[in-house]
Design a protein around this motif. Structure first.
Motif, PDB file in Angstrom:
ATOM      1  N   ALA A  67      -6.555   1.588   0.629  1.00  0.00           N
ATOM      2  CA  ALA A  67      -5.141   1.658   1.021  1.00  0.00           C
ATOM      3  C   ALA A  67      -4.644   0.287   1.480  1.00  0.00           C
ATOM      4  O   ALA A  67      -3.528  -0.130   1.137  1.00  0.00           O
ATOM      5  CB  ALA A  67      -4.962   2.698   2.127  1.00  0.00           C
ATOM      6  N   THR A  68      -5.460  -0.417   2.249  1.00  0.00           N
ATOM      7  CA  THR A  68      -5.086  -1.755   2.704  1.00  0.00           C
ATOM      8  C   THR A  68      -4.926  -2.692   1.520  1.00  0.00           C
ATOM      9  O   THR A  68      -3.967  -3.475   1.457  1.00  0.00           O
ATOM     10  CB  THR A  68      -6.166  -2.301   3.669  1.00  0.00           C
ATOM     11  N   LEU A  72      -1.510  -4.641   0.346  1.00  0.00           N
ATOM     12  CA  LEU A  72      -1.406  -6.086   0.127  1.00  0.00           C
ATOM     13  C   LEU A  72      -0.852  -6.388  -1.258  1.00  0.00           C
ATOM     14  O   LEU A  72      -0.027  -7.293  -1.433  1.00  0.00           O
ATOM     15  CB  LEU A  72      -2.768  -6.750   0.313  1.00  0.00           C
ATOM     16  N   LYS A  73      -1.327  -5.650  -2.270  1.00  0.00           N
ATOM     17  CA  LYS A  73      -0.813  -5.848  -3.622  1.00  0.00           C
ATOM     18  C   LYS A  73       0.687  -5.564  -3.677  1.00  0.00           C
ATOM     19  O   LYS A  73       1.451  -6.292  -4.317  1.00  0.00           O
ATOM     20  CB  LYS A  73      -1.543  -4.940  -4.615  1.00  0.00           C
ATOM     21  N   MET A  74       1.120  -4.501  -3.019  1.00  0.00           N
ATOM     22  CA  MET A  74       2.533  -4.163  -3.013  1.00  0.00           C
ATOM     23  C   MET A  74       3.355  -5.250  -2.335  1.00  0.00           C
ATOM     24  O   MET A  74       4.416  -5.650  -2.835  1.00  0.00           O
ATOM     25  CB  MET A  74       2.743  -2.823  -2.294  1.00  0.00           C
ATOM     26  N   ILE A  75       2.863  -5.777  -1.218  1.00  0.00           N
ATOM     27  CA  ILE A  75       3.564  -6.856  -0.517  1.00  0.00           C
ATOM     28  C   ILE A  75       3.645  -8.088  -1.402  1.00  0.00           C
ATOM     29  O   ILE A  75       4.679  -8.774  -1.456  1.00  0.00           O
ATOM     30  CB  ILE A  75       2.871  -7.150   0.821  1.00  0.00           C
ATOM     31  N   GLN A  76       2.562  -8.384  -2.145  1.00  0.00           N
ATOM     32  CA  GLN A  76       2.588  -9.539  -3.041  1.00  0.00           C
ATOM     33  C   GLN A  76       3.618  -9.351  -4.148  1.00  0.00           C
ATOM     34  O   GLN A  76       4.355 -10.291  -4.489  1.00  0.00           O
ATOM     35  CB  GLN A  76       1.210  -9.763  -3.652  1.00  0.00           C
TER      36      GLN A  76
END
Length: 183
Positions: A67-68, A72-76
């Motif tokens: 999930a983390t 992070l991928k989504m934020i990127q």
């Protein structure tokens, strides 16, 4: 061999005594064989509400890591989308009277979003470790003062020496400051 045979009898007959003794021993052996333990020696019953992480700790840990990673991928991807240039095509046809105002408003909103994103990226922690340690030391003084038994037994002697040294240093600093302000 001469012996007293009468003391070996029960019910006034040695044969009857032997039969009664054998019968009592046989019944005793049967009771011992069929006896069950009065103390439960089996494995303890499972109590999942008392376990720290539960049975599938590793599965939960793996799910948390995944999930983390996905966060992070989504934020990127959001950062990539926000930072790419957006060319505004020249409009063909009649122009709106509000076009310039809407374009300025859009640019202003994007600049505010970038400013907000930068402030979120450069944010620092709100709680200082140094302040937390100082608060702990101050509270430790209260703990030592409130524990009469441990102070009397000598378990807090080192802490008391440190506190006395700190108090003397503060009193000396106050005295010097007072003398300097009077002079």
């Amino acid at each position: 061999m001469r012996c007293q045979r009468r003391t070996d009898t029960t019910f006034a007959c040695p044969v009857q005594g032997d039969w009664e003794r054998d019968r009592a021993q046989r019944l005793h052996r049967e009771r011992v064989q069929h006896m069950t333990a009065s103390v439960d020696a089996g494995p303890p019953s499972p109590q999942p509400h008392l376990q720290l992480y539960g049975r599938d700790y590793h599965a939960r840990q793996k799910a948390t890591i995944e999930a983390t990673y996905s966060d992070l991928k989504m934020i990127q991807t959001i950062a990539k989308t926000m930072s790419r240039p957006r060319p505004v095509p020249n409009r063909k046809g009649p122009c709106s009277l509000n076009q310039d105002a809407r374009k300025k408003e859009t640019i202003r909103i994007m600049q505010e979003n970038f400013r907000l994103s930068d402030s979120l990226d450069t944010i620092k922690p709100m709680v200082s470790t140094r302040d937390l340690l100082q608060q702990h030391r101050d509270r430790q003084r209260f703990v030592v003062n409130s524990s009469h038994t441990k102070r009397r037994s000598g378990e807090y002697d080192e802490e008391l020496d440190v506190f006395r040294h700190q108090d003397r240093a503060r009193a000396e600093a106050r005295r010097r400051h007072t003398e300097a302000s009077v002079a």
